[in-house]
Write a protein that holds these residues in place. Structure first.
Motif, short mmCIF file in Angstrom:
data_model
loop_
_atom_site.label_atom_id
_atom_site.label_comp_id
_atom_site.label_asym_id
_atom_site.label_seq_id
_atom_site.Cartn_x
_atom_site.Cartn_y
_atom_site.Cartn_z
N VAL A 47 -10.45 29.16 23.12
CA VAL A 47 -11.00 28.86 24.43
C VAL A 47 -10.91 27.36 24.70
CG1 VAL A 47 -13.04 28.96 25.91
CG2 VAL A 47 -12.61 30.79 24.26
N ARG A 48 -10.19 26.98 25.73
CA ARG A 48 -10.10 25.58 26.14
C ARG A 48 -9.81 24.64 24.95
NH1 ARG A 48 -11.97 24.80 31.51
NH2 ARG A 48 -13.03 26.63 32.37
N TYR A 78 -19.16 28.95 30.01
CA TYR A 78 -18.12 29.95 29.73
C TYR A 78 -18.70 31.35 29.60
CZ TYR A 78 -14.36 32.38 27.22
OH TYR A 78 -13.40 33.30 26.82
N ASN A 112 -16.38 32.69 32.44
CA ASN A 112 -15.84 31.66 33.34
C ASN A 112 -14.68 30.96 32.64
OD1 ASN A 112 -17.70 32.05 35.54
ND2 ASN A 112 -19.28 31.13 34.24
N GLN A 113 -13.49 31.49 32.84
CA GLN A 113 -12.32 31.04 32.09
C GLN A 113 -11.59 29.90 32.80
OE1 GLN A 113 -10.13 34.58 30.34
NE2 GLN A 113 -11.55 35.69 31.65
N GLU A 114 -10.64 29.31 32.09
CA GLU A 114 -9.86 28.19 32.63
C GLU A 114 -8.88 28.73 33.67
OE1 GLU A 114 -7.12 25.38 33.54
OE2 GLU A 114 -6.44 27.04 32.26
N SER A 251 -12.35 33.18 36.87
CA SER A 251 -12.19 31.74 36.62
C SER A 251 -12.66 30.85 37.76
CB SER A 251 -10.72 31.41 36.32
OG SER A 251 -9.92 31.50 37.48
#
Length: 293
Positions: A47-48, A78, A112-114, A251
């Motif tokens: 993740v990120r 996230y 809450n994704q990129e 996102s």
């Protein structure tokens, strides 16, 4: 908030009193593609640019390989931990059909994704199955993303637009994305050029061409009102109505989004006796019925 507090450990963060959080429900519901099951209820994800493991400890959740700063700056948001899912469930459970759904998927949270990774991942998702999507996303990361060493094994971050722009259409096709290779190539180019133009902070007046390029900036698109965002995302190559709604929901913090495929259309017809109608009309019906949830 959906947790009572946290304890900093040497190798991670323990979330106390976490509610509405079951890893299997979150990571296997089709909203994300960089998480793998390690053992029962234990999952590892990238993740990120970070490798993280998630596992329950009684009523708590342990986030391994996460610092306090990581948690406060990235993972609290996230995992959507500031949202009161009990209130959401209570509201949705007023509908007898959704009451059963809430009871079944009680541990689902919206991640809450990129945005760029979500954009490319859901372009790949079109007419595709989850194992193939995950495989293609992983191969793209391994080919163009930064390496991350974790417990003696190398993982890879999802590439930035600039990194992925190095891939030709042929390169992408070889990674198993099929006909979507051209879509990914064209969309990556558009996002990268807009991102570069914005980051450069051009002080002079922009040319008309530059103004057009800047319209492709994902952050600015994400800040648009719901319907404007929905339409703007579909200007990207390979993004249709369903993919646009998925990007907004997963996102861009737009919980009013209502992704519709043939299965959702059938479900709406079966459970709500919605008259036979097109996917766009099903979407409108769903938005009217469920509002901002």
């Amino acid at each position: 908030m959906d947790y009572d507090g946290y304890v900093v450990r040497e190798n991670g963060i323990l979330l106390n009193g976490v509610r509405n959080f079951r890893p299997k429900h979150i990571f296997e519901c089709g909203q994300c593609f960089r998480w793998e099951k390690v053992s029962e209820e234990r999952y590892l994800g990238v993740v990120r640019g970070r490798v993280i493991e998630v596992m329950p400890e009684g009523e708590d959740i342990f986030l391994k390989n996460v610092t306090e700063q990581d948690f406060l700056e990235v993972f609290e948001d996230y995992f959507d931990l500031k949202r009161d899912y009990a209130r959401v469930k209570e509201k949705l459970s007023e509908d007898p059909v959704l009451k059963q759904s809430v009871e079944y998927g009680y541990g689902i949270r919206i991640l809450n994704q990129e945005p760029f990774e979500t954009l490319i991942s859901f372009i790949i998702s079109s007419n595709n199955g989850i194992p193939r999507i995950k495989g293609a996303v992983k191969r793209i990361a391994e080919s163009y993303g930064d390496p991350i060493l974790y417990e003696g094994k190398t993982y890879h971050a999802f590439p930035t637009p600039r990194q992925l722009r190095e891939a030709s259409e042929e390169d992408l096709y070889a990674l198993g994305v099929g006909y979507r290779a051209k879509y990914i190539r064209d969309t990556t180019k558009a996002v990268d050029e807009a991102e570069w133009l914005r980051s450069e902070g051009v002080r002079r007046e922009l040319t008309e061409k530059e103004k057009e390029v800047l319209k492709w900036n994902l952050d600015e698109i994400g800040d648009l009102p719901h319907e404007m965002c929905y339409e703007a995302l579909q200007c990207y190559s390979g993004v249709g109505p369903k993919v646009s709604d998925c990007i907004m929901l997963f996102s861009m913090k737009k919980p009013e989004a209502f992704p519709v495929d043939v299965w959702v259309k059938k479900a709406m017809s079966y459970f709500y006796k919605a008259p036979p109608m097109s996917l766009p009309k099903t979407r409108a019906f769903g938005i009217e019925k469920f509002g901002d949830l």
